[in-house]
Design an enzyme around this catalytic site. Structure first.
Site, mmCIF file in Angstrom:
data_model
loop_
_atom_site.group_PDB
_atom_site.id
_atom_site.type_symbol
_atom_site.label_atom_id
_atom_site.label_comp_id
_atom_site.label_asym_id
_atom_site.label_seq_id
_atom_site.Cartn_x
_atom_site.Cartn_y
_atom_site.Cartn_z
ATOM 1 C CG HIS A 81 -37.324 -122.363 20.446
ATOM 2 N ND1 HIS A 81 -37.721 -121.104 20.818
ATOM 3 C CD2 HIS A 81 -38.384 -123.167 20.693
ATOM 4 C CE1 HIS A 81 -38.961 -121.132 21.255
ATOM 5 N NE2 HIS A 81 -39.393 -122.387 21.193
ATOM 6 C CG ASP A 160 -45.944 -117.897 17.038
ATOM 7 O OD1 ASP A 160 -46.457 -119.022 17.095
ATOM 8 O OD2 ASP A 160 -45.098 -117.491 17.850
ATOM 9 N NE ARG A 167 -49.626 -124.043 19.969
ATOM 10 C CZ ARG A 167 -48.289 -123.971 20.070
ATOM 11 N NH1 ARG A 167 -47.663 -122.849 19.782
ATOM 12 N NH2 ARG A 167 -47.601 -125.016 20.461
ATOM 13 C CB SER A 182 -45.287 -121.823 17.393
ATOM 14 O OG SER A 182 -45.018 -120.885 18.407
ATOM 15 C CE LYS A 186 -41.570 -117.823 19.141
ATOM 16 N NZ LYS A 186 -42.803 -118.615 19.045
#
Length: 423
Positions: A81, A160, A167, A182, A186
């Site tokens: 990520h 989320d 956001r 966040s 996930k």
């Protein structure tokens, strides 16, 4: 408990306990906590922050708001990520590349936040590509292909998914606690064995300084390890866009170039490094050098490109080569010199103004608009050479001057700034 009282507690710098976080997140998913109340809470968190325990509790509640993905094989499950930045298209290359190396990559990605592009928006530039799959559908793709890239659904970390959109349009993106919760909610829901985190440092991302990026990297590593997910943060440069292409279809095209064994060297190098970290973490390779050599061969042979095309096909996409872009307009250098710096906010704002990003959550995205930068910081430029190219849609690009030149040589910026050991 009253939602307003909990917002007030955070506004005044207080700490919420596990029961209070669960009340807020369950209430938000159930409709008892409204969007405007959650927006107020997000702003309070932005200014007051979350301590490590609060971040872990919020992450846990977000995971528990939905289901976890089932394992479909005995292969290691890994993912990468990024905290986001201009031109960051690594996910599109990394997932199919690692799938060629006997690991499963169940990638749950997001849309653009602020000026940064989103992996889902890029993939949706491909006609027919479906980013919303059921757990059964995504599991089938993973079993058959070895990777998928989808968005969080109402089944996976739904809290989320809703907060993520808020956001983006309430100027509360750049919060270490919210970013950590966040991302990890996930990834934990994906039942991973290892995660590599690409923490971007610079004006084209959310962490402009090495100090802020280090704080986020430490938060991700510590909360991830506490939750049972080995997390390896790598800090990389984002004081300039990654690669040449910025924009949705534009970045898909550059990803295809890298998957064909070409493309910008910095995109290839970062993809190989992050992928190698995961192969070593799951003992699929003994060291980074060996892992990078294996991965490079998968790129150069075309195997990773074929895997990408299989994933796109299985997710409903129709890809027959490079995607069409908007009307092209070049700007050339008026004098010779060296590239001293790149105005990343100006580039991001220009793409949003042309429709390539969102001002509010319901805005459509025009995939064909974008910008190419033909040089990186430290490069020599001669008079008359193209500096940047704009691809316009129905809305013209506003006047921009994203490249600052120097009459004296400028050192190139390092790509990898720091690596922190995982747990």
């Amino acid at each position: 408990m009253l939602t307003a009282n909990l917002i007030r507690t955070k506004r005044d710098g207080g700490v919420l306990n596990a029961e209070q976080w669960r009340f807020l997140i369950e209430g938000y998913c159930g409709g008892e906590v409204t969007d405007y109340q959650m927006s107020a809470l997000a702003m309070a968190i932005f200014f007051r922050g979350l301590d490590r325990r609060e971040t872990a509790e919020l992450t846990r509640c977000m995971v528990d708001s939905g289901e976890r993905l089932p394992r479909v094989s005995d292969r290691p499950r890994v993912d990468k990520h990024s905290t986001g930045g201009l031109g960051d298209k690594v996910s599109l290359i990394l997932a199919p590349l690692l799938a060629c190396c006997d690991v499963d990559v169940p990638m749950i990605s997001g849309r653009g936040l602020g000026r940064t592009g989103g992996t889902l928006d890029k993939l949706e530039s491909i006609p027919g590509y479906q980013t919303q799959l059921s757990i059964e559908q995504s599991s089938r793709v993973l079993k058959d292909v070895g990777c998928f890239i989808v968005g969080a659904t109402e089944s996976i970390a739904p809290a989320d998914r809703r907060l993520y959109g808020l956001r983006d349009v309430t100027a509360t993106v750049e919060s270490v606690g919210l970013i950590t919760a966040s991302i990890l909610s996930k990834k934990l829901a994906a039942s991973l064995d290892a995660l590599v985190m690409d923490v971007k440092v610079g004006s084209a991302g959310f962490m402009p300084s090495i100090q802020q990026a280090t704080e986020l990297a430490d938060s991700l590593r510590e909360v991830g390890v506490e939750a049972g997910l080995p997390t390896i943060p790598v800090l990389s440069d984002m004081d300039q866009p990654l690669g040449r292409a910025i924009g949705n279809a534009n970045e898909v095209n550059e990803s295809l170039d890298v998957l064909d064994g070409g493309g910008p060297e910095e995109v290839r190098a970062l993809t190989l490094r992050l992928s190698a970290e995961l192969l070593v973490a799951t003992k699929q390779a003994g060291d980074l050098q060996t892992a990078e050599g294996l991965l490079a061969r998968k790129l150069d042979s075309g195997e990773a490109r074929q895997r990408f095309e299989r994933m796109v096909h299985e997710q409903g996409g129709k890809l027959s080569g490079h995607l069409p872009l908007g009307k092209q307009r070049d700007t050339v250098a008026e004098r010779s010199g060296w590239v001293e710096s790149i105005d990343c906010p100006a580039i991001g704002d220009a793409i949003i103004s042309m429709g390539g990003g969102r001002r509010k959550t319901t805005d459509p995205v025009e995939p064909s608009v974008g910008i190419d930068l033909h040089f990186r910081v430290g490069d020599r430029v001669e008079t008359g050479q193209p500096l940047w190219t704009v691809y316009e849609g129905q809305v013209a690009c506003p006047p921009i001057q994203p490249v600052r030149m120097s009459e004296t040589s400028v050192p190139a910026r390092p790509l990898i700034l720091q690596r922190k050991s995982g747990g």
